[in-house]
Motif scaffolding. Sequence first.
Motif, short mmCIF file in Angstrom:
data_model
loop_
_atom_site.label_atom_id
_atom_site.label_comp_id
_atom_site.label_asym_id
_atom_site.label_seq_id
_atom_site.Cartn_x
_atom_site.Cartn_y
_atom_site.Cartn_z
N GLU A 74 39.79 46.62 53.21
CA GLU A 74 40.23 47.80 53.99
C GLU A 74 41.74 47.83 54.15
OE1 GLU A 74 38.16 48.05 57.67
OE2 GLU A 74 36.21 48.46 56.75
N ASN A 75 42.37 46.66 54.10
CA ASN A 75 43.82 46.62 54.29
C ASN A 75 44.38 45.30 53.77
OD1 ASN A 75 43.27 44.68 56.41
ND2 ASN A 75 42.81 46.44 57.73
N LEU A 76 45.70 45.16 53.88
CA LEU A 76 46.39 43.96 53.39
C LEU A 76 45.97 42.72 54.15
CD1 LEU A 76 48.54 42.95 51.41
CD2 LEU A 76 50.27 43.41 53.17
N GLU A 77 45.68 42.86 55.44
CA GLU A 77 45.29 41.72 56.26
C GLU A 77 43.99 41.08 55.72
OE1 GLU A 77 44.19 40.63 60.92
OE2 GLU A 77 44.72 42.68 60.36
N GLU A 78 43.03 41.93 55.37
CA GLU A 78 41.77 41.41 54.83
C GLU A 78 41.99 40.67 53.52
OE1 GLU A 78 38.51 44.05 54.32
OE2 GLU A 78 38.26 44.45 56.46
N LEU A 79 42.89 41.21 52.68
CA LEU A 79 43.18 40.55 51.41
C LEU A 79 43.81 39.18 51.64
CD1 LEU A 79 43.34 40.63 48.31
CD2 LEU A 79 45.58 41.70 48.53
N ASN A 80 44.76 39.11 52.58
CA ASN A 80 45.42 37.83 52.88
C ASN A 80 44.42 36.79 53.37
OD1 ASN A 80 47.91 38.80 52.12
ND2 ASN A 80 48.48 39.47 54.18
N LYS A 81 43.45 37.22 54.19
CA LYS A 81 42.43 36.30 54.69
C LYS A 81 41.57 35.75 53.53
CE LYS A 81 41.92 38.09 59.42
NZ LYS A 81 41.03 38.82 60.34
N ALA A 82 41.24 36.64 52.60
CA ALA A 82 40.44 36.21 51.44
C ALA A 82 41.22 35.20 50.59
CB ALA A 82 40.05 37.42 50.60
N GLN A 83 42.52 35.47 50.37
CA GLN A 83 43.34 34.55 49.58
C GLN A 83 43.46 33.19 50.28
OE1 GLN A 83 46.61 37.57 49.09
NE2 GLN A 83 46.70 36.71 47.06
N LYS A 84 43.60 33.23 51.60
CA LYS A 84 43.72 31.98 52.38
C LYS A 84 42.44 31.16 52.25
CE LYS A 84 44.96 30.38 57.03
NZ LYS A 84 45.28 30.80 58.42
N ALA A 85 41.29 31.83 52.28
CA ALA A 85 40.00 31.13 52.16
C ALA A 85 39.87 30.48 50.78
CB ALA A 85 38.86 32.11 52.40
N ILE A 86 40.32 31.18 49.74
CA ILE A 86 40.20 30.65 48.37
C ILE A 86 41.07 29.41 48.21
CG2 ILE A 86 40.64 31.16 45.93
CD1 ILE A 86 40.03 34.14 46.65
N ARG A 87 42.24 29.37 48.86
CA ARG A 87 43.14 28.22 48.72
C ARG A 87 42.53 26.93 49.25
NH1 ARG A 87 47.06 32.27 50.43
NH2 ARG A 87 48.28 32.92 48.59
N LYS A 88 41.49 27.06 50.08
CA LYS A 88 40.83 25.87 50.62
C LYS A 88 39.95 25.17 49.58
CE LYS A 88 40.33 27.92 55.27
NZ LYS A 88 39.32 28.42 56.25
N VAL A 89 39.60 25.89 48.51
CA VAL A 89 38.68 25.33 47.52
C VAL A 89 39.34 24.17 46.79
CG1 VAL A 89 37.38 25.83 45.40
CG2 VAL A 89 37.51 27.54 47.22
N ASN A 90 38.61 23.10 46.64
CA ASN A 90 39.09 21.91 45.94
C ASN A 90 39.45 22.25 44.49
OD1 ASN A 90 39.62 19.21 45.33
ND2 ASN A 90 37.50 18.85 44.70
N SER A 91 40.59 21.75 44.00
CA SER A 91 41.13 21.94 42.64
C SER A 91 41.97 23.21 42.49
CB SER A 91 40.02 21.97 41.57
OG SER A 91 39.28 20.78 41.58
N VAL A 92 41.84 24.19 43.40
CA VAL A 92 42.65 25.41 43.32
C VAL A 92 44.08 25.09 43.75
CG1 VAL A 92 43.04 27.72 44.27
CG2 VAL A 92 40.73 26.99 43.66
#
Length: 480
Positions: free
Chosen positions: A455-473
């Motif tokens: 819906e907005n940039l804030e939601e995208l930033n949250k998704a990117q932050k969650a992905i960075r937690k994945v091991n090996s990324v």
Amino acid sequence: MKRDNKTLDQIYDLFALRILVDSVKDCYAALGVVHELYSPMPGRFKDYIAVPKPNMYQSIHTTLLGEKGTPFEVQIRTWDMHRIAEYGIAAHWAYKEASYFGKKQSIKVEEDKLAWLRETLEWQKELQDPQEFLDTLKTELFEDEVYVFTPKGAIKVLPRGATPIDFAYSIHEQIGHHMTGCKINSKMMPIITALKSGDIIEIVTSDNSKGPSRDWLKFVKSSSAKNKIKSWFKKAQKEENIEKGKELIERELKRIGFTHSDLFKTEYIEPMIEKYKYKNLDEMYAAVGFGANSSVKVIARMLQEYRKEHQEENIEEKIEELSKSRQRKPKPSNSGVIVKGIDNCLVKLSKCCNPLPGDEIVGYITKGRGVSVHRKDCVNIENLLSEENRMIDVEWYHEDKASYQADIEIYSNDRSGLLVDVLKEIGTTKAKILGVNTKTTKERIAIIEITLEVENLEELNKAQKAIRKVNSVYEVRRKK
């Protein structure tokens, strides 16, 4: 020697003898004589009389060992075979007068002698793309071949790697269309099995067969089989292709901000049909639906005519006129963007940078397509800034919620279960996944491209932050 990386003692045709005889029977009689006189070399015998090459070349080739151990090649063929070998299939035209040592005789060419030539001409008709025709010709002329048999002993010559599907279509088009299975050497086998020389193939057919599968195009090797399968889909699924083509055309019109009535006028349609050699609109829709042409190309040709007629239509004047109308509360466009001071203006979010609410944005007045909205850090904006008179202020409309697409790239060390972990983390956010594409480099670096709906940039930033937690990324970034 240089081309084939061979030494002098591996060249067996430095000395060669050609024997020309009157009949096929004499060819084999001559072969018996030379094999009685000299020892043949194992593995150096080719019988192109029993199994002609696709271009109708026929001859017996054998390599013999001379008295001093010197190898030499012998070719045995009839006079008719010699003429085809020397001058090509066209030299054997029906009832052409030929002269052998001054003696004239009438030569009659059988129909199957020209089958290969006729088939080549058929490819040329069916394949509109010259490069595709050239690739087809190369495949048929230069690829290695396999020699397989029907249950009755008839020989079929197919490209190396050919499957029972190729074999079925080489017998008859309808056998290919109704094929449901096959036996190779009396054993039931998958229809995508690669054939080997000497295999005996039996095709299983059914009148209830629904026809070929599109997946067959991934496995067949012969151009003839490919063309017959494509032709079946063009004919049997014409109505379906027409509907699919209409849908693709409508989708493209919507994407560029035009309606069907804007472009589909006789004066725009006729030049497009003439360019692509279609008989009518249905044939065009079928071609787009089948994939033989794209909706983008078709509409681009009609747009050329549209722009010729609308050259004098000045969007700048139109926008200026709208801006002078009585001021009222601005309404957002379908894209959720307000063009300051102007209402009812066509607005499109640029595909090159996919702006989201929260991004700093700028508007650019296009020619004939309204206002295009870009992120201020878009790589294309520098080129647009040179035309300052076309730039216009735009802003996000904050009252109504809307959905937007955003593309992100993920870089990671490759490992098992990586994609599952990434998708699981995105599932913990409000972002919706619209598409995923993955590839792995030679260095075992995994690159994952994901299209999200947010819906907005804030939601995208949250998704990117969650992905960075994945091991090996080790990197997550938004595509520019």
